[in-house]
Design an enzyme around this catalytic site. Structure first.
Site, mmCIF file in Angstrom:
data_model
loop_
_atom_site.group_PDB
_atom_site.id
_atom_site.type_symbol
_atom_site.label_atom_id
_atom_site.label_comp_id
_atom_site.label_asym_id
_atom_site.label_seq_id
_atom_site.Cartn_x
_atom_site.Cartn_y
_atom_site.Cartn_z
ATOM 1 N N ASN A 261 0.806 -1.236 0.000
ATOM 2 C CA ASN A 261 0.000 0.000 0.000
ATOM 3 C C ASN A 261 0.833 1.276 0.000
ATOM 4 O O ASN A 261 0.414 2.288 -0.560
ATOM 5 C CB ASN A 261 -1.045 -0.015 1.131
ATOM 6 C CG ASN A 261 -0.446 -0.142 2.498
ATOM 7 O OD1 ASN A 261 0.673 -0.606 2.660
ATOM 8 N ND2 ASN A 261 -1.184 0.269 3.502
ATOM 9 N N LYS B 91 12.098 -8.205 1.378
ATOM 10 C CA LYS B 91 11.146 -8.825 0.447
ATOM 11 C C LYS B 91 9.978 -7.870 0.260
ATOM 12 O O LYS B 91 9.146 -7.720 1.152
ATOM 13 C CB LYS B 91 10.624 -10.169 0.979
ATOM 14 C CG LYS B 91 9.887 -10.932 -0.125
ATOM 15 C CD LYS B 91 8.752 -11.791 0.370
ATOM 16 C CE LYS B 91 7.411 -11.136 0.334
ATOM 17 N NZ LYS B 91 6.876 -10.676 -0.948
ATOM 18 N N GLU C 297 -11.444 -4.467 8.709
ATOM 19 C CA GLU C 297 -10.725 -3.413 7.982
ATOM 20 C C GLU C 297 -11.289 -3.338 6.553
ATOM 21 O O GLU C 297 -11.241 -4.330 5.816
ATOM 22 C CB GLU C 297 -9.247 -3.824 7.955
ATOM 23 C CG GLU C 297 -8.299 -2.724 7.653
ATOM 24 C CD GLU C 297 -6.852 -3.216 7.701
ATOM 25 O OE1 GLU C 297 -6.587 -4.401 7.413
ATOM 26 O OE2 GLU C 297 -5.985 -2.406 8.038
HETATM 27 P P1 NAP Z 1 -0.190 -9.145 3.441
HETATM 28 O O1 NAP Z 1 -0.973 -9.959 2.510
HETATM 29 O O2 NAP Z 1 -0.019 -9.614 4.827
HETATM 30 O O3 NAP Z 1 1.232 -8.949 2.727
HETATM 31 C C1 NAP Z 1 2.275 -8.224 3.316
HETATM 32 C C2 NAP Z 1 3.598 -8.852 2.952
HETATM 33 O O4 NAP Z 1 3.645 -10.163 3.503
HETATM 34 C C3 NAP Z 1 3.817 -9.006 1.449
HETATM 35 O O5 NAP Z 1 5.175 -8.814 1.160
HETATM 36 C C4 NAP Z 1 3.423 -10.457 1.221
HETATM 37 O O6 NAP Z 1 4.039 -11.042 0.114
HETATM 38 C C5 NAP Z 1 3.949 -11.080 2.484
HETATM 39 N N1 NAP Z 1 3.356 -12.390 2.778
HETATM 40 C C6 NAP Z 1 2.253 -12.969 2.255
HETATM 41 N N2 NAP Z 1 2.076 -14.202 2.775
HETATM 42 C C7 NAP Z 1 3.098 -14.404 3.634
HETATM 43 C C8 NAP Z 1 3.466 -15.461 4.481
HETATM 44 N N3 NAP Z 1 2.763 -16.596 4.561
HETATM 45 N N4 NAP Z 1 4.564 -15.315 5.252
HETATM 46 C C9 NAP Z 1 5.281 -14.180 5.219
HETATM 47 N N5 NAP Z 1 4.990 -13.133 4.411
HETATM 48 C C10 NAP Z 1 3.908 -13.240 3.642
HETATM 49 O O7 NAP Z 1 -0.733 -7.667 3.575
HETATM 50 P P2 NAP Z 1 -1.045 -6.646 2.409
HETATM 51 O O8 NAP Z 1 -2.326 -7.045 1.791
HETATM 52 O O9 NAP Z 1 0.143 -6.461 1.528
HETATM 53 O O10 NAP Z 1 -1.178 -5.266 3.199
HETATM 54 C C11 NAP Z 1 -2.361 -4.849 3.745
HETATM 55 C C12 NAP Z 1 -2.383 -5.088 5.225
HETATM 56 O O11 NAP Z 1 -1.218 -4.536 5.819
HETATM 57 C C13 NAP Z 1 -3.531 -4.403 5.899
HETATM 58 O O12 NAP Z 1 -4.059 -5.224 6.897
HETATM 59 C C14 NAP Z 1 -2.895 -3.173 6.525
HETATM 60 O O13 NAP Z 1 -3.591 -2.637 7.608
HETATM 61 C C15 NAP Z 1 -1.578 -3.704 6.911
HETATM 62 N N6 NAP Z 1 -0.626 -2.609 7.050
HETATM 63 C C16 NAP Z 1 -0.189 -2.283 8.294
HETATM 64 C C17 NAP Z 1 0.673 -1.218 8.449
HETATM 65 C C18 NAP Z 1 1.200 -0.818 9.794
HETATM 66 O O14 NAP Z 1 2.168 -0.079 9.837
HETATM 67 N N7 NAP Z 1 0.614 -1.265 10.894
HETATM 68 C C19 NAP Z 1 1.067 -0.485 7.341
HETATM 69 C C20 NAP Z 1 0.577 -0.845 6.092
HETATM 70 C C21 NAP Z 1 -0.267 -1.927 5.957
HETATM 71 P P3 NAP Z 1 3.280 -11.175 -1.290
HETATM 72 O O15 NAP Z 1 2.949 -9.808 -1.706
HETATM 73 O O16 NAP Z 1 4.303 -11.818 -2.129
HETATM 74 O O17 NAP Z 1 2.075 -12.032 -1.054
#
Ligand code: NAP
Length: 473
Positions: free
Chosen positions: A148, A171, A377
């Protein structure tokens, strides 16, 4: 179509396998990137460990000079990097320019903060002994970043880790890896020693398994969904590997009767619609006190209707494309569910009839507490508003969630400000401020929104060990 390499041990490496990156505004692939398997990730970890020995021995000032130079390099290429962010993520170009600016600020700030990794002398309480505390870099760090804010949320990890003396393997998210590759180009351009910073890409679960199981990786720092965060916690149980987790939110807004109406509307617009609603600190539940409810919703709807939606490259666009089809479907599902449960739809509510993943800026009022958009969310330009009566009710509603990332309060009452600041369960609270994030202050959540903090001096501390040295004199 161009294929981007990975950045491994100081070199750009094209591998035998690549994947496409899609522009969410057109649903067309525009570039490919190389991917690796777990074996190559293990080699990157080895190289990071080899680089750690000399990187940690540099003075913090010398490491900081590299960070300043990388920042200057990004600044020089600001427009190109911003365009890349808009291509891969869909956000309006002006917001991508802002993201590069904040990344540059993080780098400059941690370049200096690294010089302040102070230890301390403690007055001794045993004759003949002296007690000293020093801070040492934790070691090889693995960083996993979301899509994002593809660049700034990655560098929010990389900059303090490098400043602390750690080496880093990043990554990026599969949807948005290219801005991080451009960051790698900046690292190479300034002569960052090989292995100090590397970028890997590929199957997330495989890469994460290597990070979790390889004893040379001393810390994993993750930003993303709570679900994946929990899987990392489970995976780290065997080795007790330290984790920093920046996870999801369900962030409340409280607008009180005594608020400055214009500021409250403007601040809530910022908290809701920035980054097309796809921000972890986005306002998810908007609670407005009954005395100001009608005036607030009228002004808010007018502003929401005036937002221009479109391709992030079009002039004046404020709402860009969402990341993918699932994101649009989730937005539609939340709207439909709220309306079914009795919410009023005052504007928007559906996807745009064009190529790409666009959803209209949407305002729902009188949204029942059991609606999906009050309990999950939404991560979309969908504002869910409802009424509250008393301050205590507002606090209770704000706290009625397993998440606790950010919260926003709009009031002119100073005593109330302190009551809210002390009683709302969130890691960050914006008081009359719809965008509380800043490089110099800690960022992170409580409850299921995560562990630890990024940014501020806490952001550096996350990559340092605290060591007690007891000296018999
Ligand atoms: P996500 O699906 O959890 O992905 C985040 C990262 O984790 C990506 O690099 C993804 O890789 C990787 N990932 C996916 N499956 C994994 C696994 N089994 N083990 C380890 N890593 C894995 O989240 P998103 O959809 O990208 O981001 C949205 C979420 O992030 C929302 O819930 C948002 O609130 C949260 N967020 C939190 C913050 C904060 O600072 N608190 C900031 C921004 C976003 P791939 O892309 O290769 O699948």
């Amino acid at each position: 179509m161009k294929t981007y390499p990975l950045y491994l041990n100081g070199e750009f490496v094209w591998t035998s396998k690549s994947l496409p990156v899609t522009n969410p505004a057109t649903n067309e692939a525009f570039v490919n990137y190389s991917v690796v398997d777990r074996v190559r990730v293990a080699q990157a970890v080895k190289d990071a460990q080899a680089a750690f020995d000399s990187w940690r021995k540099l003075t913090a000032k010398a490491r900081g000079e590299f960070l300043h130079k990388i920042a200057n390099e990004l600044e020089k290429r600001r427009d190109e990097i911003a365009r890349t962010i808009t291509m891969e993520n869909g956000k309006p170009l002006a917001q991508s320019v802002g993201e590069v600016g904040m990344t540059v600020d993080h780098l400059h700030w941690f370049a200096e903060e690294g010089r302040r990794a102070y230890g301390r002398m403690i007055p001794h309480q045993t004759d003949g002994k002296r007690n000293m505390v020093i801070k040492t870099p934790i070691g090889v760090v693995a960083a996993i970043a979301p899509w994002n804010f593809p660049l700034v949320l990655a560098i929010r990890k990389v900059a303090p880790a490098l400043a602390a003396g750690c080496t880093v393997i990043l990554k990026p998210a599969s949807a948005t890896p290219i801005s991080c590759m451009l960051f790698a180009e900046a690292c190479q351009a300034v002569g960052l020693p090989k292995g100090v910073f590397q970028v890997v890409a590929g199957k997330a679960s495989e890469i994460a398994a290597e990070f979790l199981e390889n004893p040379l990786v001393r810390k994993i720092t993750f930003t993303g969904s709570t679900e994946v965060g929990k899987s990392l916690v489970a995976g780290a149980a065997a080795s007790l590997k330290p984790l920093s987790l920046e996870l999801g939110g369900l962030n409340p807004v409280l607008v009180f009767d005594d608020a400055d109406l214009d500021k409250a509307v403007e601040g809530t617009m910022m908290a809701k619609f920035r980054n097309t609603g796809q921000s972890c600190i986005a306002a998810n539940r908007i609670y407005v006190q009954s005395g100001i409810y009608d005036k607030f919703t009228k002004a808010f709807v007018e502003k929401a209707k005036a937002l221009k939606t479109g391709d992030g490259f079009e002039q004046g666009v404020e709402i860009g494309a969402m990341i993918d089809e699932n994101a649009v479907k989730k937005a539609a599902e939340h709207v439909e569910d709220a309306v079914k449960r009795g919410a009023k739809l005052l504007c928007g509510g559906k996807r745009l009839d064009r190529k790409g993943y666009f959803f209209e800026p949407t305002v729902l009022t009188d949204v029942p507490a059991d609606s999906l958009c009050m309990g999950e969310e939404t991560f979309a330009p969908v504002a869910a508003i409802t009424k509250f009566e008393t301050e205590q009710e507002g606090i209770d509603k704000a706290n009625a969630s397993q998440f606790g990332l950010s919260a926003y309060v709009f009031t002119r009452d100073l005593s109330r400000t302190f009551r809210l600041a002390e009683n709302i369960e969130a890691g960050m609270i914006g008081v009359n401020d719809g965008l509380p994030t800043t490089t110099n202050a800690p960022f992170g959540g409580v409850k299921q929104s995560g562990w630890g903090r990024e940014l501020g001096s806490e952001g550096l501390d996350a990559f340092l060990e605290t060591k007690h040295i007891s000296i018999a004199v």
